[in-house]
Design a protein around this motif. Structure first.
Motif, PDB file in Angstrom:
ATOM      1  N   ASN A  29      -0.934  -8.775   1.017  1.00  0.00           N
ATOM      2  CA  ASN A  29      -0.963  -7.454   0.392  1.00  0.00           C
ATOM      3  C   ASN A  29       0.159  -7.256  -0.627  1.00  0.00           C
ATOM      4  O   ASN A  29       0.870  -6.256  -0.604  1.00  0.00           O
ATOM      5  CB  ASN A  29      -0.936  -6.351   1.451  1.00  0.00           C
ATOM      6  CG  ASN A  29      -2.080  -6.494   2.426  1.00  0.00           C
ATOM      7  OD1 ASN A  29      -1.871  -6.783   3.592  1.00  0.00           O
ATOM      8  ND2 ASN A  29      -3.296  -6.330   1.956  1.00  0.00           N
ATOM      9  N   ARG A  31       1.692  -6.098  -3.872  1.00  0.00           N
ATOM     10  CA  ARG A  31       1.350  -4.993  -4.765  1.00  0.00           C
ATOM     11  C   ARG A  31       2.230  -5.009  -6.010  1.00  0.00           C
ATOM     12  O   ARG A  31       3.409  -5.334  -5.938  1.00  0.00           O
ATOM     13  CB  ARG A  31       1.545  -3.653  -4.060  1.00  0.00           C
ATOM     14  CG  ARG A  31       0.623  -3.438  -2.895  1.00  0.00           C
ATOM     15  CD  ARG A  31       0.890  -2.082  -2.226  1.00  0.00           C
ATOM     16  NE  ARG A  31       0.245  -1.986  -0.945  1.00  0.00           N
ATOM     17  CZ  ARG A  31      -1.013  -1.634  -0.767  1.00  0.00           C
ATOM     18  NH1 ARG A  31      -1.756  -1.334  -1.802  1.00  0.00           N
ATOM     19  NH2 ARG A  31      -1.529  -1.570   0.438  1.00  0.00           N
ATOM     20  N   SER A  32       1.614  -4.628  -7.114  1.00  0.00           N
ATOM     21  CA  SER A  32       2.343  -4.427  -8.364  1.00  0.00           C
ATOM     22  C   SER A  32       1.783  -3.168  -9.008  1.00  0.00           C
ATOM     23  O   SER A  32       0.860  -2.549  -8.478  1.00  0.00           O
ATOM     24  CB  SER A  32       2.153  -5.625  -9.298  1.00  0.00           C
ATOM     25  OG  SER A  32       0.896  -5.556  -9.953  1.00  0.00           O
ATOM     26  N   GLU A  36      -3.344  -5.077  -6.402  1.00  0.00           N
ATOM     27  CA  GLU A  36      -2.954  -5.745  -5.164  1.00  0.00           C
ATOM     28  C   GLU A  36      -3.685  -7.077  -5.037  1.00  0.00           C
ATOM     29  O   GLU A  36      -4.832  -7.209  -5.459  1.00  0.00           O
ATOM     30  CB  GLU A  36      -3.317  -4.866  -3.963  1.00  0.00           C
ATOM     31  CG  GLU A  36      -2.985  -5.500  -2.632  1.00  0.00           C
ATOM     32  CD  GLU A  36      -3.448  -4.678  -1.438  1.00  0.00           C
ATOM     33  OE1 GLU A  36      -2.910  -4.891  -0.357  1.00  0.00           O
ATOM     34  OE2 GLU A  36      -4.362  -3.849  -1.604  1.00  0.00           O
ATOM     35  N   THR A  78      -1.754  -8.923 -11.771  1.00  0.00           N
ATOM     36  CA  THR A  78      -0.867  -8.885 -10.609  1.00  0.00           C
ATOM     37  C   THR A  78      -0.341 -10.282 -10.300  1.00  0.00           C
ATOM     38  O   THR A  78       0.847 -10.460  -9.998  1.00  0.00           O
ATOM     39  CB  THR A  78      -1.606  -8.285  -9.399  1.00  0.00           C
ATOM     40  OG1 THR A  78      -2.079  -6.980  -9.755  1.00  0.00           O
ATOM     41  CG2 THR A  78      -0.698  -8.169  -8.192  1.00  0.00           C
TER      42      THR A  78
END
Length: 115
Positions: A29, A31-32, A36, A78
């Motif tokens: 998981n 995230r940016s 995700e 991402t």
């Protein structure tokens, strides 16, 4: 089971599958600001960005069919951020999809590319 619980259920199942075939899970998981990535793993010196799609039934189509161009663009952006943040430029990488349907697991290596 709500959407978050279903996602965790399928992602945990995908992690167990990937580890069983020798992948080393680096991150879950991630995230940016772009989106995700469900699982980031490594195998044979290749960084693998994995999108997990799960379905208990196919009433709404298969999981892999639900990956749109927009979703792919978010995953790619991402992934590029992850590569930059972790100084992994020059390392080989690819994008896989692990689709789960009931007790079946479908692993699509190189499911899509940067293009």
């Amino acid at each position: 089971m709500d959407k978050t619980q279903k996602g965790k259920f399928f992602e945990d199942k995908a992690v167990r599958y990937l580890e069983s075939i020798g992948y080393k899970v680096l991150h879950k998981n991630y995230r940016s600001k772009y989106g995700e990535i469900d699982i980031i793993a490594e195998t044979d010196n290749v960084i693998v960005f994995v999108e997990v799609k799960g379905r208990f039934t196919e009433n709404f189509g298969s999981g892999e069919e639900s990956i749109t161009k927009k979703k792919i663009d978010k995953i790619v952006k991402t992934a590029l951020q992850f590569i930059e943040e972790n100084n992994l430029q020059g390392k080989d990488f690819r994008f896989d999809v692990v689709a789960l349907k009931g007790n079946q697991i479908f692993h699509l290596e190189n499911a899509f590319s940067l293009e």
